[in-house]
Design a protein around this motif. Structure first.
Motif, short mmCIF file in Angstrom:
data_model
loop_
_atom_site.label_atom_id
_atom_site.label_comp_id
_atom_site.label_asym_id
_atom_site.label_seq_id
_atom_site.Cartn_x
_atom_site.Cartn_y
_atom_site.Cartn_z
N TYR A 96 0.84 -1.20 0.00
CA TYR A 96 0.00 0.00 0.00
C TYR A 96 0.88 1.25 0.00
O TYR A 96 0.64 2.19 -0.77
CB TYR A 96 -0.94 0.00 1.21
CG TYR A 96 -1.81 1.23 1.25
CD1 TYR A 96 -2.90 1.34 0.39
CD2 TYR A 96 -1.54 2.28 2.11
CE1 TYR A 96 -3.71 2.47 0.40
CE2 TYR A 96 -2.33 3.41 2.13
CZ TYR A 96 -3.41 3.50 1.28
OH TYR A 96 -4.20 4.63 1.28
N ALA A 97 1.90 1.27 0.84
CA ALA A 97 2.80 2.43 0.91
C ALA A 97 3.52 2.63 -0.43
O ALA A 97 3.71 3.77 -0.87
CB ALA A 97 3.82 2.23 2.03
N LYS A 98 3.87 1.53 -1.08
CA LYS A 98 4.53 1.63 -2.39
C LYS A 98 3.60 2.28 -3.41
O LYS A 98 4.00 3.15 -4.17
CB LYS A 98 4.98 0.24 -2.86
CG LYS A 98 5.80 0.29 -4.12
CD LYS A 98 6.48 -1.00 -4.54
CE LYS A 98 5.89 -2.28 -4.14
NZ LYS A 98 6.53 -3.45 -4.78
N HIS A 99 2.34 1.86 -3.40
CA HIS A 99 1.35 2.47 -4.30
C HIS A 99 1.19 3.96 -3.99
O HIS A 99 1.09 4.77 -4.91
CB HIS A 99 -0.01 1.78 -4.17
CG HIS A 99 -0.12 0.50 -4.93
ND1 HIS A 99 -0.41 0.45 -6.27
CD2 HIS A 99 0.03 -0.79 -4.54
CE1 HIS A 99 -0.45 -0.80 -6.68
NE2 HIS A 99 -0.18 -1.58 -5.64
N GLU A 100 1.15 4.28 -2.71
CA GLU A 100 1.01 5.69 -2.31
C GLU A 100 2.18 6.53 -2.82
O GLU A 100 1.98 7.64 -3.30
CB GLU A 100 0.94 5.79 -0.78
CG GLU A 100 -0.38 5.35 -0.19
CD GLU A 100 -1.48 6.37 -0.40
OE1 GLU A 100 -1.43 7.45 0.19
OE2 GLU A 100 -2.40 6.06 -1.19
N LYS A 139 4.17 5.93 -5.38
CA LYS A 139 4.23 6.00 -6.85
C LYS A 139 3.12 6.86 -7.45
O LYS A 139 3.25 7.32 -8.58
CB LYS A 139 4.13 4.59 -7.45
CG LYS A 139 5.37 3.76 -7.28
CD LYS A 139 5.16 2.43 -7.97
CE LYS A 139 6.43 1.62 -7.98
NZ LYS A 139 6.23 0.34 -8.68
N THR A 140 2.04 7.06 -6.73
CA THR A 140 0.90 7.78 -7.26
C THR A 140 1.13 9.29 -7.18
O THR A 140 1.54 9.81 -6.15
CB THR A 140 -0.38 7.42 -6.47
OG1 THR A 140 -0.54 5.99 -6.51
CG2 THR A 140 -1.60 8.07 -7.08
N LYS A 141 0.85 9.94 -8.28
CA LYS A 141 1.03 11.39 -8.33
C LYS A 141 -0.02 12.09 -7.46
O LYS A 141 -1.13 11.56 -7.29
CB LYS A 141 0.91 11.88 -9.78
CG LYS A 141 2.02 11.36 -10.65
CD LYS A 141 1.87 11.81 -12.08
CE LYS A 141 3.01 11.22 -12.90
NZ LYS A 141 2.81 11.33 -14.31
N PRO A 142 0.30 13.24 -6.92
CA PRO A 142 -0.67 13.97 -6.07
C PRO A 142 -1.98 14.23 -6.82
O PRO A 142 -1.98 14.58 -8.00
CB PRO A 142 0.05 15.28 -5.77
CG PRO A 142 1.50 14.97 -5.93
CD PRO A 142 1.58 13.92 -7.00
N HIS A 185 -5.00 5.34 -6.68
CA HIS A 185 -4.47 4.06 -7.15
C HIS A 185 -5.46 2.96 -6.79
O HIS A 185 -6.33 3.15 -5.93
CB HIS A 185 -3.08 3.79 -6.56
CG HIS A 185 -3.02 3.81 -5.07
ND1 HIS A 185 -3.41 2.75 -4.30
CD2 HIS A 185 -2.64 4.78 -4.21
CE1 HIS A 185 -3.26 3.05 -3.03
NE2 HIS A 185 -2.79 4.28 -2.95
N PRO A 186 -5.36 1.80 -7.42
CA PRO A 186 -6.39 0.77 -7.24
C PRO A 186 -6.34 0.01 -5.93
O PRO A 186 -7.32 -0.65 -5.57
CB PRO A 186 -6.15 -0.17 -8.42
CG PRO A 186 -4.71 0.01 -8.74
CD PRO A 186 -4.41 1.45 -8.45
N MET A 187 -5.25 0.07 -5.19
CA MET A 187 -5.17 -0.72 -3.96
C MET A 187 -5.86 -0.01 -2.80
O MET A 187 -5.53 1.13 -2.49
CB MET A 187 -3.72 -1.01 -3.58
CG MET A 187 -3.62 -1.93 -2.39
SD MET A 187 -1.95 -2.48 -2.09
CE MET A 187 -2.22 -3.53 -0.68
N PRO A 188 -6.79 -0.71 -2.14
CA PRO A 188 -7.45 -0.10 -0.97
C PRO A 188 -6.49 -0.06 0.23
O PRO A 188 -5.46 -0.73 0.22
CB PRO A 188 -8.62 -1.03 -0.71
CG PRO A 188 -8.24 -2.33 -1.31
CD PRO A 188 -7.33 -2.02 -2.46
N GLU A 189 -6.88 0.68 1.24
CA GLU A 189 -6.08 0.74 2.46
C GLU A 189 -5.96 -0.66 3.03
O GLU A 189 -6.82 -1.51 2.80
CB GLU A 189 -6.72 1.69 3.46
CG GLU A 189 -6.66 3.13 3.00
CD GLU A 189 -7.23 4.09 4.03
OE1 GLU A 189 -7.67 3.66 5.12
OE2 GLU A 189 -7.23 5.30 3.73
N PRO A 190 -4.91 -0.95 3.82
CA PRO A 190 -4.67 -2.32 4.30
C PRO A 190 -5.86 -2.98 5.01
O PRO A 190 -6.17 -4.14 4.72
CB PRO A 190 -3.48 -2.15 5.25
CG PRO A 190 -2.73 -1.00 4.67
CD PRO A 190 -3.79 -0.06 4.16
#
Length: 80
Positions: free
Chosen positions: A46-50, A52-55, A59-64
């Protein structure tokens, strides 16, 4: 690649540990207790997706916690 390997087996073992009448919070807490490495992997992904995602973008992954809730719901539907 799956975030949690053998997800269905692990969800089933957590549900068996809890027995009947468990809440979602009980499930999440027991999963964290039984599979701390898998939980930390979910958080890392999840942190990795966060990162990589632009402000302003999503992103498609929900919170843990939501990820585990979704996994439990999918497992329950398969079992019916």
């Amino acid at each position: 690649m799956a975030v949690i390997t053998k997800k269905d087996e692990k969800i089933e073992s957590v549900v068996c540990e809890l027995g009947e009448g468990y809440s979602i919070d009980d499930f999440v807490n027991k999963f964290q207790e039984l599979y701390p490495k898998d939980w930390s992997k979910v958080e890392r992904e999840y942190a990795k997706h966060e990162r990589k995602t632009k402000p302003g973008k999503a992103h498609p992954m929900p919170e843990p916690v939501q990820y585990l809730k979704n996994a439990l719901n999918v497992w329950q539907k398969k079992k019916k």
